[in-house]
Write a protein that holds these residues in place. Structure first.
Motif, PDB file in Angstrom:
ATOM      1  N   LYS A  11      10.869 -13.808  13.235  1.00 54.52           N
ATOM      2  CA  LYS A  11      10.432 -14.099  14.603  1.00 54.52           C
ATOM      3  C   LYS A  11      10.078 -12.810  15.345  1.00 54.52           C
ATOM      4  O   LYS A  11       9.135 -12.783  16.139  1.00 54.52           O
ATOM      5  N   ASP A  12      10.829 -11.736  15.087  1.00 51.61           N
ATOM      6  CA  ASP A  12      10.558 -10.448  15.751  1.00 51.61           C
ATOM      7  C   ASP A  12       9.148  -9.963  15.445  1.00 51.61           C
ATOM      8  O   ASP A  12       8.418  -9.551  16.345  1.00 51.61           O
ATOM      9  N   GLU A  13       8.795  -9.992  14.158  1.00 46.39           N
ATOM     10  CA  GLU A  13       7.473  -9.482  13.773  1.00 46.39           C
ATOM     11  C   GLU A  13       6.371 -10.310  14.436  1.00 46.39           C
ATOM     12  O   GLU A  13       5.388  -9.760  14.949  1.00 46.39           O
ATOM     13  N   LEU A  14       6.565 -11.625  14.459  1.00 46.07           N
ATOM     14  CA  LEU A  14       5.585 -12.501  15.108  1.00 46.07           C
ATOM     15  C   LEU A  14       5.521 -12.216  16.612  1.00 46.07           C
ATOM     16  O   LEU A  14       4.426 -12.142  17.195  1.00 46.07           O
ATOM     17  N   ALA A  15       6.681 -12.020  17.243  1.00 51.72           N
ATOM     18  CA  ALA A  15       6.716 -11.787  18.689  1.00 51.72           C
ATOM     19  C   ALA A  15       5.991 -10.492  19.053  1.00 51.72           C
ATOM     20  O   ALA A  15       5.273 -10.429  20.059  1.00 51.72           O
ATOM     21  N   LEU A  16       6.155  -9.456  18.249  1.00 54.19           N
ATOM     22  CA  LEU A  16       5.491  -8.181  18.524  1.00 54.19           C
ATOM     23  C   LEU A  16       3.974  -8.343  18.447  1.00 54.19           C
ATOM     24  O   LEU A  16       3.239  -7.868  19.312  1.00 54.19           O
ATOM     25  N   GLN A  17       3.506  -9.066  17.424  1.00 53.57           N
ATOM     26  CA  GLN A  17       2.056  -9.278  17.296  1.00 53.57           C
ATOM     27  C   GLN A  17       1.538 -10.216  18.388  1.00 53.57           C
ATOM     28  O   GLN A  17       0.422 -10.057  18.883  1.00 53.57           O
ATOM     29  N   ALA A  18       2.346 -11.208  18.746  1.00 51.87           N
ATOM     30  CA  ALA A  18       1.938 -12.143  19.803  1.00 51.87           C
ATOM     31  C   ALA A  18       1.836 -11.408  21.139  1.00 51.87           C
ATOM     32  O   ALA A  18       0.926 -11.673  21.930  1.00 51.87           O
ATOM     33  N   PHE A  19       2.729 -10.458  21.376  1.00 50.86           N
ATOM     34  CA  PHE A  19       2.650  -9.688  22.622  1.00 50.86           C
ATOM     35  C   PHE A  19       1.380  -8.837  22.633  1.00 50.86           C
ATOM     36  O   PHE A  19       0.670  -8.775  23.648  1.00 50.86           O
ATOM     37  N   ASP A  20       1.078  -8.180  21.502  1.00 48.14           N
ATOM     38  CA  ASP A  20      -0.169  -7.400  21.416  1.00 48.14           C
ATOM     39  C   ASP A  20      -1.379  -8.284  21.722  1.00 48.14           C
ATOM     40  O   ASP A  20      -2.296  -7.877  22.437  1.00 48.14           O
ATOM     41  N   TYR A  21      -1.368  -9.472  21.166  1.00 48.35           N
ATOM     42  CA  TYR A  21      -2.464 -10.423  21.386  1.00 48.35           C
ATOM     43  C   TYR A  21      -2.590 -10.756  22.876  1.00 48.35           C
ATOM     44  O   TYR A  21      -3.676 -10.741  23.454  1.00 48.35           O
ATOM     45  N   ALA A  22      -1.448 -11.055  23.501  1.00 49.14           N
ATOM     46  CA  ALA A  22      -1.434 -11.423  24.930  1.00 49.14           C
ATOM     47  C   ALA A  22      -1.937 -10.269  25.790  1.00 49.14           C
ATOM     48  O   ALA A  22      -2.723 -10.462  26.728  1.00 49.14           O
ATOM     49  N   VAL A  23      -1.514  -9.063  25.476  1.00 49.88           N
ATOM     50  CA  VAL A  23      -1.914  -7.892  26.255  1.00 49.88           C
ATOM     51  C   VAL A  23      -3.412  -7.648  26.099  1.00 49.88           C
ATOM     52  O   VAL A  23      -4.117  -7.331  27.064  1.00 49.88           O
ATOM     53  N   GLU A  24      -3.919  -7.808  24.875  1.00 50.29           N
ATOM     54  CA  GLU A  24      -5.349  -7.601  24.623  1.00 50.29           C
ATOM     55  C   GLU A  24      -6.171  -8.634  25.398  1.00 50.29           C
ATOM     56  O   GLU A  24      -7.188  -8.307  26.009  1.00 50.29           O
TER      57      GLU A  24
END
Lengths: 203, 203
Positions: free
Chosen positions: B50-63
């Motif tokens: 879940k951590d790895e997914l959350a980090l990528q999901a945050f990058d996506y949201a910020v972009e």
């Protein structure tokens, strides 16, 4: 206070700090057991579930903050000083927060706005009361001729509250209280410009 | 795009919305399965946890938000208009949010500041970049003679960011975008008073 009441208050106060740091969703019953030093049965003896405990813990946190607000404005004679003193209570948010974990209103609002209607409702009520406090200070400033009678008080209240809570967020994120102090100084400047009748700074 | 990449992007985009509504701690793998329509194995095929997914999901949201910011300032000729346009992107935060659940920076900061160092670090970087964007707009305004050269830009940036994020919190809590619009109007007023050289409002 009877022993059962003492235990209940102990659970509520420890849970308030825990929820304020970790959030409602981020706090498990195991965490609550660790913080209170009690077994599961000792907690559920007093609260039907985590929701009931969270609601009471939020009330506790809000009451603690309200005492802190009233303490901040006590003895301040001008409305301007009262506002500036109120907006300084998080000036050491990192080193010496009134409640561990930051502002319970901000934390609970963000944690529950899309997920927990009962806690959200409590956070709304807390924000209503906070706005009421600011309103009464601003009104008394207008009554005494310190503040402009034509100020758009409701907009000023929202703007100052927004900046105040946002300043907490920034300082907590950077682990640096200076951002909160910068925000508080800008708020003081804004109050002087938008509300004060004289152009002289009172602080 | 290959099918595996498509699936991965689908998971990231759905998870970004989920985390933004429910938070990292409030989102379970079951929730992620429901949002993506995938089984557990289909998710863990692409992300270790879940951590790895959350980090990528945050990058996506910020972009996604960054694209929204750049779109807001595109075609605006004055620095003042750029700032005001930027601070208007959440003016319909309840009815029409750029990303479901509110501001991902605010949500992630509050959700993780005391609990999740890796996500907190990402939120810090996102806030650094946001401040960099405001800095470049203000500097260009100073260069063209639109803004005061003696303005305390860094304090102004912190104050405006605090108000902006706090306005989102208030509107989300009351389910009423008007609070965000009130905040944005006060911010425009503040920009005019603190930064603009002329006393005339440009908007």
């Amino acid at each position: 206070m009877r022993k059962g009441e003492q235990t209940k208050e102990h659970i509520v106060s420890q849970a308030a700090k825990l929820f304020n740091r970790q959030g409602f969703h981020g706090s498990s019953i195991t965490d609550i057991m660790r913080e209170t030093g009690l077994r599961k049965g000792g907690i559920y003896n007093h609260f039907a579930n985590k929701d009931e405990l969270a609601l009471q813990a939020f009330d506790y946190a809000v009451e603690l903050m309200r005492e802190r607000y009233l303490q901040a404005i006590a003895g301040k004679t001008s409305a301007c000083e009262q506002l500036i003193s109120l907006f300084s209570i998080y000036n050491e948010i990192v080193e010496n927060p009134p409640l561990e974990g930051g502002c319970p209103l901000l934390n609970t609002a963000i944690d529950t706005d899309d997920t927990h209607p009962a806690l959200k409702e409590k956070a709304r009520t807390a924000l209503d009361r906070w706005r009421g406090l600011l309103r009464s200070i601003i009104r008394s400033g207008i009554d005494t001729g310190e503040f402009r009678a034509d100020a758009d008080s409701e907009s000023v209240i929202i703007f100052l509250t927004a900046a105040f809570e946002g300043g907490v967020m920034i300082s907590k994120l950077y682990d640096n209280s200076e951002y909160m102090r910068v925000t508080a100084r800008q708020m003081a400047q804004y109050i002087t410009t938008e509300l004060l009748i004289t152009s002289e700074r009172t602080l």
